[in-house]
Design a protein around this motif. Structure first.
Motif, short mmCIF file in Angstrom:
data_model
loop_
_atom_site.label_atom_id
_atom_site.label_comp_id
_atom_site.label_asym_id
_atom_site.label_seq_id
_atom_site.Cartn_x
_atom_site.Cartn_y
_atom_site.Cartn_z
N THR A 132 0.83 -1.20 0.00
CA THR A 132 0.00 0.00 0.00
C THR A 132 0.87 1.25 0.00
OG1 THR A 132 -0.13 -0.10 2.41
CG2 THR A 132 -1.99 -1.01 1.20
N GLU A 158 -2.85 -2.21 4.76
CA GLU A 158 -3.59 -0.96 4.87
C GLU A 158 -3.51 -0.38 6.28
OE1 GLU A 158 -6.01 -3.68 2.06
OE2 GLU A 158 -4.57 -3.86 3.71
N LEU A 178 -3.52 0.44 -3.20
CA LEU A 178 -3.12 -0.90 -2.76
C LEU A 178 -3.00 -1.84 -3.95
CD1 LEU A 178 -5.67 -3.23 -2.48
CD2 LEU A 178 -6.49 -1.41 -1.01
N PRO A 188 -9.53 -4.40 0.26
CA PRO A 188 -9.22 -4.52 1.69
C PRO A 188 -10.18 -5.47 2.40
CG PRO A 188 -9.47 -2.22 1.02
CD PRO A 188 -10.00 -3.06 -0.09
N CYS A 192 -9.76 -3.82 7.76
CA CYS A 192 -9.07 -2.67 7.17
C CYS A 192 -10.07 -1.61 6.71
CB CYS A 192 -8.20 -3.12 6.00
SG CYS A 192 -6.69 -3.96 6.53
N ILE A 196 -9.77 2.16 7.74
CA ILE A 196 -9.71 3.18 6.69
C ILE A 196 -10.81 4.21 6.90
CG2 ILE A 196 -10.07 3.59 4.22
CD1 ILE A 196 -8.68 0.87 3.73
#
Length: 234
Positions: A132, A158, A178, A188, A192, A196
């Motif tokens: 990432t 991530e 990513l 993801p 994640c 995020i």
């Protein structure tokens, strides 16, 4: 640098209990670690987990952990046993310097950089490397997924990249990129996506897929009806 400044980098809006430590790698380099909470409490990243995973992602091996005399660190027992860490108690850290965490590349170099980063991933369980890049106001922060003997104490790429930025005191996140060479669609995991959402709530998330194609998404697409609570103070 001092403990107060380092602890202030912690993201602890829910407990208001900042934690910090420093891991020194076998190379001699130092890696900061701070506690990073999430509105979904089980996704909180302890300071030593953040520091050790960033150290490993940089191709280094944790050798010692530096902490305050009155500090309690979650997961300390696991990481000291995992890498036979020496525990050092220091009241002052004025002489400790951290390396520049940024990757200096142009936007056109994002994809080849992601491909190159895959070789840094440690995937002893999954054999599924992920890389990432997090674009911030100051530049790009890189990360890969790190797996250790206990699967639950590693970090996906991530989350590691976000943790790395926070540990180094970097904010103002713009977008994330990513990549993985396996699977039909780079995406993801659920954990994640929650993390995020905490730090890039309405940002662009770019997926470079194994077939070389790119798809652009937004956090709200990845986690519709996301968990948040007005009863938890940020």
């Amino acid at each position: 640098m001092n403990w107060k400044i380092l602890e202030e980098r912690s993201y602890t809006p829910y407990s208001r209990e900042p934690k910090a430590c420093i891991v020194q790698g076998s190379s001699g380099a130092y890696y900061p670690g701070v506690r990073i909470e999430n509105v979904s409490f089980p996704l909180t990243i302890p300071a030593i987990q953040a520091a050790c995973c960033v150290c490993l992602a940089d191709g280094d091996i944790p050798k010692s952990v530096i902490m305050k005399h009155d500090s309690y660190l979650e997961q300390l027992d696991f990481w000291t046993k995992e890498f036979d860490l020496e525990i050092k108690i220091q009241s002052g850290i004025d002489d400790i310097l951290f390396s520049d965490p940024f990757v200096y590349i142009e936007p056109s170099e994002v994809k080849p950089e992601l491909i190159g980063l895959l070789s840094d991933a440690i995937t002893i369980h999954s054999n599924f490397p992920v890389s990432t890049l997090l674009l911030t106001a100051g530049g790009y922060i890189s990360g890969v997924n790190i797996e250790v003997s206990d699967w639950t104490n590693g970090l996906c790429a991530e989350r590691l990249t976000i943790a790395k930025a926070i540990c180094y005191g970097i904010g103002d996140f713009k977008s994330m990129y990513l990549h993985t060479l396996k699977g039909e669609f780079s995406s993801p995991c659920g954990a994640c996506r929650q993390v995020i959402h905490e730090h890039l709530p309405d940002n662009e998330i770019n997926f470079f897929h194994a077939d070389g194609t790119l798809s652009v998404h937004y956090t709200s697409d990845l986690l519709p009806l996301s968990f948040s609570s007005t009863s938890l103070t940020k």
